[in-house]
Design a protein around this motif. Structure first.
Motif, PDB file in Angstrom:
ATOM      1  N   SER A  42       0.850  -1.184   0.000  1.00  0.00           N
ATOM      2  CA  SER A  42       0.000   0.000   0.000  1.00  0.00           C
ATOM      3  C   SER A  42       0.889   1.239   0.000  1.00  0.00           C
ATOM      4  O   SER A  42       1.957   1.244   0.605  1.00  0.00           O
ATOM      5  CB  SER A  42      -0.907   0.025   1.237  1.00  0.00           C
ATOM      6  N   ASP A 258       0.228 -10.381  -4.626  1.00  0.00           N
ATOM      7  CA  ASP A 258       0.645  -9.040  -4.213  1.00  0.00           C
ATOM      8  C   ASP A 258       2.012  -8.682  -4.767  1.00  0.00           C
ATOM      9  O   ASP A 258       2.242  -7.560  -5.236  1.00  0.00           O
ATOM     10  CB  ASP A 258       0.661  -8.942  -2.686  1.00  0.00           C
ATOM     11  N   ARG A 267       0.031  -0.431  -6.762  1.00  0.00           N
ATOM     12  CA  ARG A 267       0.043  -0.285  -5.307  1.00  0.00           C
ATOM     13  C   ARG A 267      -1.390  -0.011  -4.843  1.00  0.00           C
ATOM     14  O   ARG A 267      -2.102   0.760  -5.483  1.00  0.00           O
ATOM     15  CB  ARG A 267       0.906   0.908  -4.853  1.00  0.00           C
ATOM     16  N   ARG A 268      -1.780  -0.612  -3.742  1.00  0.00           N
ATOM     17  CA  ARG A 268      -3.076  -0.264  -3.148  1.00  0.00           C
ATOM     18  C   ARG A 268      -2.981   1.152  -2.603  1.00  0.00           C
ATOM     19  O   ARG A 268      -2.094   1.453  -1.795  1.00  0.00           O
ATOM     20  CB  ARG A 268      -3.449  -1.246  -2.041  1.00  0.00           C
ATOM     21  N   LEU A 270      -3.547   4.463  -0.452  1.00  0.00           N
ATOM     22  CA  LEU A 270      -3.930   4.814   0.923  1.00  0.00           C
ATOM     23  C   LEU A 270      -4.854   6.002   0.922  1.00  0.00           C
ATOM     24  O   LEU A 270      -4.741   6.878   0.071  1.00  0.00           O
ATOM     25  CB  LEU A 270      -2.666   5.144   1.731  1.00  0.00           C
TER      26      LEU A 270
END
Length: 270
Positions: A42, A258, A267-268, A270
């Protein structure tokens, strides 16, 4: 160019990753910091300066991800496993938090990072005995870090979250009072040594003891076999071998997913 990221991993829970993360967040010029624990996978959508985060268990991913991301920098937080296994979390006072096997597993993974130029090993004992000197070494290891305050000023300048406060058991000045705590819990150490006999030599290999003579302190000590919080609340505790094997396969599948997505730039947010 992508901004540098500093991610803290650890030899185990209770190894000092929260303390180090809060020190870095408060005392270096960091544009953005993650929450109490944020996955390596993340990241903020947009950022123009250094970003800091921590998740002790991400050590398992670090060796591979360092190959793909030239802006990733890692600190490995090391601590004497005897102090780790007697440590309590602020959320569960009076209970041991984890066992030696967690430290042993991560110590084996540590060798996969080797002497990578973007990895720095910080020893908890060194940090708390002379925080300002350790801050200088960290700044030297990562040139993008600019100091704002000294680590020794931490308690005056920090703004910790509730989760961090629990893990730290309250904000206070950095000191070495927790080094060698294990000597007050010899029955716990004796029990863990019975369960994990390799702990004796592991301490020598990690540089915490010169030889095996330290085990002499455990003579005639009745072991305390109380289970740790992590052991008691392990979701696979009473599951069948098949269920445990299935869970391991699922975890490995998620890891592969992942890491593959990360390698392709996802990327996750935020």
């Amino acid at each position: 160019m992508k901004s540098p990221r500093l991610h803290i991993v650890g030899s185990s829970p209770r190894s000092g990753t929260t303390l180090l993360f809060e020190l870095i967040s408060a005392c270096f010029d960091i544009q953005k910091v993650g929450d109490h624990e944020v996955s390596l996978f993340s990241a903020p959508r947009t950022i123009t300066g250094p970003y800091a985060s921590k998740k002790p268990t991400d050590l398992i991913h670090a060796a591979r991800v360092l190959r793909w991301d030239p802006q990733l920098h890692v600190i490995y937080m090391q601590r004497d496993p005897r102090d780790v296994i007697v440590s309590e979390h602020g959320s569960r006072p009076g209970e041991y938090w984890c066992d030696f096997d967690v430290w042993r597993r991560n110590q084996a993974l540590r060798h996969k990072i080797g002497n990578h130029p973007r990895v720095y090993e910080c020893r908890y004992e060194t940090l708390v005995r002379d925080p300002d000197a350790e801050q200088e070494r960290i700044a030297e290891a990562f040139s993008f870090l600019n100091p704002l305050h000294r680590f020794s000023e931490f308690e005056r300048v920090c703004h910790t979250t509730d989760s961090a406060n629990l893990a730290l058991k309250g904000v206070r000045s950095v000191c070495d009072s927790s080094v060698g705590t294990w000597r007050r819990y010899l029955p716990r150490i004796a029990a863990q040594l019975q369960s994990h006999p390799d702990m004796a030599t592991a301490l020598v290999d990690a540089g915490y003891e010169a030889d095996l003579s330290w085990t002499g302190e455990l003579q005639n000590v009745a072991p305390d076999h109380r289970e740790s919080v992590r052991s008691l609340h392990n979701v696979l505790r009473d599951k069948s071998p098949l269920a445990k094997a299935t869970a391991r396969l699922i975890r490995r599948g998620r890891t592969l997913r992942d890491e593959t997505l990360y390698a392709f730039g996802y990327r996750r947010a935020l």
